[in-house]
Scaffold this motif. Structure first.
Motif, PDB file in Angstrom:
ATOM      1  N   PRO A  87       0.826  -1.214   0.000  1.00 12.00           N
ATOM      2  CA  PRO A  87       0.000   0.000   0.000  1.00 12.00           C
ATOM      3  C   PRO A  87       0.859   1.262   0.000  1.00 12.00           C
ATOM      4  CG  PRO A  87       0.052  -0.963   2.185  1.00 12.00           C
ATOM      5  CD  PRO A  87       0.772  -1.919   1.292  1.00 12.00           C
ATOM      6  N   ILE A  88       0.424   2.274  -0.730  1.00  9.73           N
ATOM      7  CA  ILE A  88       1.072   3.581  -0.725  1.00  9.73           C
ATOM      8  C   ILE A  88      -0.019   4.646  -0.667  1.00  9.73           C
ATOM      9  CG2 ILE A  88       3.214   2.944  -1.928  1.00  9.73           C
ATOM     10  CD1 ILE A  88       1.946   3.848  -4.537  1.00  9.73           C
ATOM     11  N   PRO A  89       0.258   5.805  -0.062  1.00  7.79           N
ATOM     12  CA  PRO A  89      -0.780   6.833   0.059  1.00  7.79           C
ATOM     13  C   PRO A  89      -1.116   7.504  -1.261  1.00  7.79           C
ATOM     14  CG  PRO A  89       1.300   7.644   0.900  1.00  7.79           C
ATOM     15  CD  PRO A  89       1.490   6.189   0.625  1.00  7.79           C
ATOM     16  N   ASN A  90      -0.141   7.558  -2.171  1.00 12.00           N
ATOM     17  CA  ASN A  90      -0.292   8.182  -3.483  1.00 12.00           C
ATOM     18  C   ASN A  90       0.904   7.762  -4.316  1.00 12.00           C
ATOM     19  OD1 ASN A  90       1.854   9.936  -2.560  1.00 12.00           O
ATOM     20  ND2 ASN A  90       0.275  11.145  -1.520  1.00 12.00           N
ATOM     21  N   LEU A  91       1.015   8.270  -5.547  1.00 10.14           N
ATOM     22  CA  LEU A  91       2.119   7.857  -6.411  1.00 10.14           C
ATOM     23  C   LEU A  91       3.469   8.288  -5.852  1.00 10.14           C
ATOM     24  CD1 LEU A  91       0.607   8.501  -9.959  1.00 10.14           C
ATOM     25  CD2 LEU A  91       0.764   6.358  -8.693  1.00 10.14           C
ATOM     26  N   ALA A  92       3.490   9.383  -5.113  1.00  6.67           N
ATOM     27  CA  ALA A  92       4.734   9.833  -4.499  1.00  6.67           C
ATOM     28  C   ALA A  92       5.209   8.878  -3.404  1.00  6.67           C
ATOM     29  CB  ALA A  92       4.557  11.228  -3.922  1.00  6.67           C
ATOM     30  N   GLY A  93       4.326   7.994  -2.973  1.00  2.04           N
ATOM     31  CA  GLY A  93       4.694   7.033  -1.952  1.00  2.04           C
ATOM     32  C   GLY A  93       5.805   6.089  -2.387  1.00  2.04           C
ATOM     33  N   MET A  94       5.982   5.937  -3.701  1.00  2.42           N
ATOM     34  CA  MET A  94       7.076   5.078  -4.179  1.00  2.42           C
ATOM     35  C   MET A  94       8.429   5.669  -3.829  1.00  2.42           C
ATOM     36  SD  MET A  94       5.699   3.612  -7.825  1.00  2.42           S
ATOM     37  CE  MET A  94       5.323   5.253  -8.475  1.00  2.42           C
ATOM     38  N   ASP A  95       8.517   7.004  -3.795  1.00  3.59           N
ATOM     39  CA  ASP A  95       9.773   7.647  -3.419  1.00  3.59           C
ATOM     40  C   ASP A  95      10.135   7.318  -1.972  1.00  3.59           C
ATOM     41  OD1 ASP A  95       9.984   8.810  -5.929  1.00  3.59           O
ATOM     42  OD2 ASP A  95       8.933  10.625  -5.320  1.00  3.59           O
ATOM     43  N   ALA A  96       9.124   7.291  -1.113  1.00  3.77           N
ATOM     44  CA  ALA A  96       9.365   6.954   0.284  1.00  3.77           C
ATOM     45  C   ALA A  96       9.849   5.511   0.422  1.00  3.77           C
ATOM     46  CB  ALA A  96       8.092   7.175   1.102  1.00  3.77           C
ATOM     47  N   ILE A  97       9.262   4.609  -0.373  1.00  2.00           N
ATOM     48  CA  ILE A  97       9.705   3.213  -0.339  1.00  2.00           C
ATOM     49  C   ILE A  97      11.140   3.095  -0.841  1.00  2.00           C
ATOM     50  CG2 ILE A  97       9.348   0.921  -1.336  1.00  2.00           C
ATOM     51  CD1 ILE A  97       6.378   1.386  -1.204  1.00  2.00           C
ATOM     52  N   ASN A  98      11.468   3.838  -1.901  1.00  2.00           N
ATOM     53  CA  ASN A  98      12.848   3.825  -2.404  1.00  2.00           C
ATOM     54  C   ASN A  98      13.823   4.269  -1.324  1.00  2.00           C
ATOM     55  OD1 ASN A  98      12.139   2.938  -4.935  1.00  2.00           O
ATOM     56  ND2 ASN A  98      11.984   4.981  -5.811  1.00  2.00           N
ATOM     57  N   ALA A  99      13.444   5.308  -0.563  1.00  2.00           N
ATOM     58  CA  ALA A  99      14.300   5.784   0.514  1.00  2.00           C
ATOM     59  C   ALA A  99      14.453   4.719   1.599  1.00  2.00           C
ATOM     60  CB  ALA A  99      13.732   7.071   1.109  1.00  2.00           C
ATOM     61  N   ASP A 100      13.360   4.006   1.886  1.00  2.00           N
ATOM     62  CA  ASP A 100      13.422   2.920   2.866  1.00  2.00           C
ATOM     63  C   ASP A 100      14.390   1.835   2.421  1.00  2.00           C
ATOM     64  OD1 ASP A 100      11.546   4.248   4.358  1.00  2.00           O
ATOM     65  OD2 ASP A 100       9.943   2.783   4.098  1.00  2.00           O
ATOM     66  N   PHE A 101      14.351   1.500   1.133  1.00  2.00           N
ATOM     67  CA  PHE A 101      15.249   0.474   0.621  1.00  2.00           C
ATOM     68  C   PHE A 101      16.699   0.933   0.685  1.00  2.00           C
ATOM     69  CE2 PHE A 101      11.749  -2.012  -0.896  1.00  2.00           C
ATOM     70  CZ  PHE A 101      12.259  -3.291  -1.051  1.00  2.00           C
ATOM     71  N   GLY A 102      16.924   2.226   0.457  1.00  2.00           N
ATOM     72  CA  GLY A 102      18.279   2.751   0.579  1.00  2.00           C
ATOM     73  C   GLY A 102      18.804   2.596   1.992  1.00  2.00           C
ATOM     74  N   ALA A 103      17.939   2.861   2.980  1.00  2.00           N
ATOM     75  CA  ALA A 103      18.328   2.701   4.381  1.00  2.00           C
ATOM     76  C   ALA A 103      18.588   1.234   4.707  1.00  2.00           C
ATOM     77  CB  ALA A 103      17.231   3.262   5.285  1.00  2.00           C
ATOM     78  N   LEU A 104      17.779   0.343   4.134  1.00  2.00           N
ATOM     79  CA  LEU A 104      17.979  -1.089   4.369  1.00  2.00           C
ATOM     80  C   LEU A 104      19.294  -1.562   3.768  1.00  2.00           C
ATOM     81  CD1 LEU A 104      16.841  -3.844   5.341  1.00  2.00           C
ATOM     82  CD2 LEU A 104      15.809  -4.095   3.079  1.00  2.00           C
ATOM     83  N   ALA A 105      19.590  -1.138   2.547  1.00  2.00           N
ATOM     84  CA  ALA A 105      20.831  -1.540   1.888  1.00  2.00           C
ATOM     85  C   ALA A 105      22.048  -1.071   2.674  1.00  2.00           C
ATOM     86  CB  ALA A 105      20.865  -0.983   0.467  1.00  2.00           C
ATOM     87  N   GLN A 106      21.965   0.143   3.206  1.00  2.00           N
ATOM     88  CA  GLN A 106      23.077   0.674   3.989  1.00  2.00           C
ATOM     89  C   GLN A 106      23.251  -0.107   5.288  1.00  2.00           C
ATOM     90  OE1 GLN A 106      22.696   4.824   4.984  1.00  2.00           O
ATOM     91  NE2 GLN A 106      24.880   5.073   5.361  1.00  2.00           N
ATOM     92  N   ALA A 107      22.138  -0.457   5.916  1.00  2.00           N
ATOM     93  CA  ALA A 107      22.211  -1.187   7.184  1.00  2.00           C
ATOM     94  C   ALA A 107      22.690  -2.622   6.990  1.00  2.00           C
ATOM     95  CB  ALA A 107      20.843  -1.187   7.867  1.00  2.00           C
ATOM     96  N   ALA A 108      22.242  -3.260   5.906  1.00  2.00           N
ATOM     97  CA  ALA A 108      22.571  -4.675   5.683  1.00  2.00           C
ATOM     98  C   ALA A 108      23.947  -4.872   5.056  1.00  2.00           C
ATOM     99  CB  ALA A 108      21.500  -5.321   4.811  1.00  2.00           C
ATOM    100  N   GLY A 109      24.441  -3.870   4.329  1.00  2.00           N
ATOM    101  CA  GLY A 109      25.765  -3.969   3.730  1.00  2.00           C
ATOM    102  C   GLY A 109      25.856  -5.019   2.643  1.00  2.00           C
ATOM    103  N   ALA A 110      26.948  -5.782   2.637  1.00  2.00           N
ATOM    104  CA  ALA A 110      27.218  -6.756   1.576  1.00  2.00           C
ATOM    105  C   ALA A 110      26.180  -7.873   1.544  1.00  2.00           C
ATOM    106  CB  ALA A 110      28.618  -7.341   1.749  1.00  2.00           C
ATOM    107  N   SER A 111      25.568  -8.171   2.660  1.00  2.00           N
ATOM    108  CA  SER A 111      24.585  -9.258   2.686  1.00  2.00           C
ATOM    109  C   SER A 111      23.356  -8.930   1.847  1.00  2.00           C
ATOM    110  CB  SER A 111      24.161  -9.551   4.129  1.00  2.00           C
ATOM    111  OG  SER A 111      23.520  -8.419   4.715  1.00  2.00           O
ATOM    112  N   PHE A 112      23.061  -7.631   1.704  1.00  2.00           N
ATOM    113  CA  PHE A 112      21.921  -7.220   0.883  1.00  2.00           C
ATOM    114  C   PHE A 112      22.184  -7.531  -0.586  1.00  2.00           C
ATOM    115  CE2 PHE A 112      19.378  -4.045  -1.422  1.00  2.00           C
ATOM    116  CZ  PHE A 112      18.140  -4.248  -0.849  1.00  2.00           C
ATOM    117  N   ALA A 113      23.373  -7.208  -1.057  1.00  2.00           N
ATOM    118  CA  ALA A 113      23.747  -7.499  -2.447  1.00  2.00           C
ATOM    119  C   ALA A 113      23.783  -9.001  -2.699  1.00  2.00           C
ATOM    120  CB  ALA A 113      25.098  -6.861  -2.773  1.00  2.00           C
TER     121      ALA A 113
END
Length: 222
Positions: A87-113
């Motif tokens: 679920p997203i509140p509007n089409l701009a909600g995809m940007d928020a999800i992208n930012a969340d994924f960026g935070a996840l990738a940074q936190a997980a490091g090499a294991s994410f890749a």
């Protein structure tokens, strides 16, 4: 699920009540938006696909504080198609999800890749889009059977471009009446019902039907 955001999603006007969580629908009278992300697993690697998907679910849950905008439910079909609905509140909600994924990738490091690589090897192809719930063209039973498994059967109509208003008018004509109860369906399969179906197909350039079951083990609900 694909271990990355939804950069390729496009807007698509569609009614998909069966995928909408009841709470989200109730809170959004104008029509809840969803990102729909589908993956087809390689039949010979379903075990690997589901294993990496469960790893992804565990990773998201472990970092949920870093992903406040991201949740999804998964439906699995017999043809090895896995449908993830976020679920997203509007089409701009995809940007928020992208930012969340960026935070996840940074936190997980090499294991994410590494997870991305292993999951991708078990995946045949991916497609994704955005839908909006249309409440006036949708129906869900007021009292679903208690304890019944979450099974879904749905049809997807690809409307001829430019004919969308006509298709919406047909969809709104007593849709709830003929879908309310299976026991009533036979009585509706008369000439009027058949004529309505013929008019709908006349506006359709392609039609797909799919069945699926809910997969809570591959989901991250709110």
């Amino acid at each position: 699920m694909k271990r990355s955001p939804f950069p390729g999603a496009v807007s698509l006007g569609a009614a998909l009540a069966l995928l909408a969580p009841a709470a989200a629908v109730a809170q959004t009278p104008g029509g809840q938006y969803f990102v729909v992300h589908q993956e087809v697993a390689k039949p010979s690697m379903v075990k690997e696909y589901e294993s990496t998907s469960k790893e992804f679910v565990a990773l998201v849950k472990a970092n949920k504080a870093k992903m406040p905008h991201f949740s999804f439910n998964c439906l699995a079909s017999p043809d090895f198609t896995y449908t993830f609905v976020a679920p997203i509140p509007n089409l701009a909600g995809m940007d928020a999800i992208n930012a969340d994924f960026g935070a996840l990738a940074q936190a997980a490091g090499a294991s994410f890749a590494d997870l991305n690589k292993r999951g991708g090897a078990a995946t045949e192809y991916i497609k994704e889009w955005v839908i909006q719930l249309v409440p006036e063209l949708s129906y869900s039973p007021a009292e679903p059977r208690a304890g019944a498994p979450r099974y879904f059967h749905y049809g997807i109509y690809y409307v001829i471009p430019g004919r969308e208003p006509e298709a919406e008018a047909l969809g709104a004509a007593d849709a709830a009446e003929y879908q309310a109860e299976d026991a009533k369906l036979g009585a509706l399969l008369g000439t009027e019902f058949q004529a309505l179906g013929a008019r709908t197909i006349a506006l359709t350039r392609r039609f797909e039907t799919r069945e699926a079951v809910a997969r809570p083990d591959l989901s991250v609900p709110r």
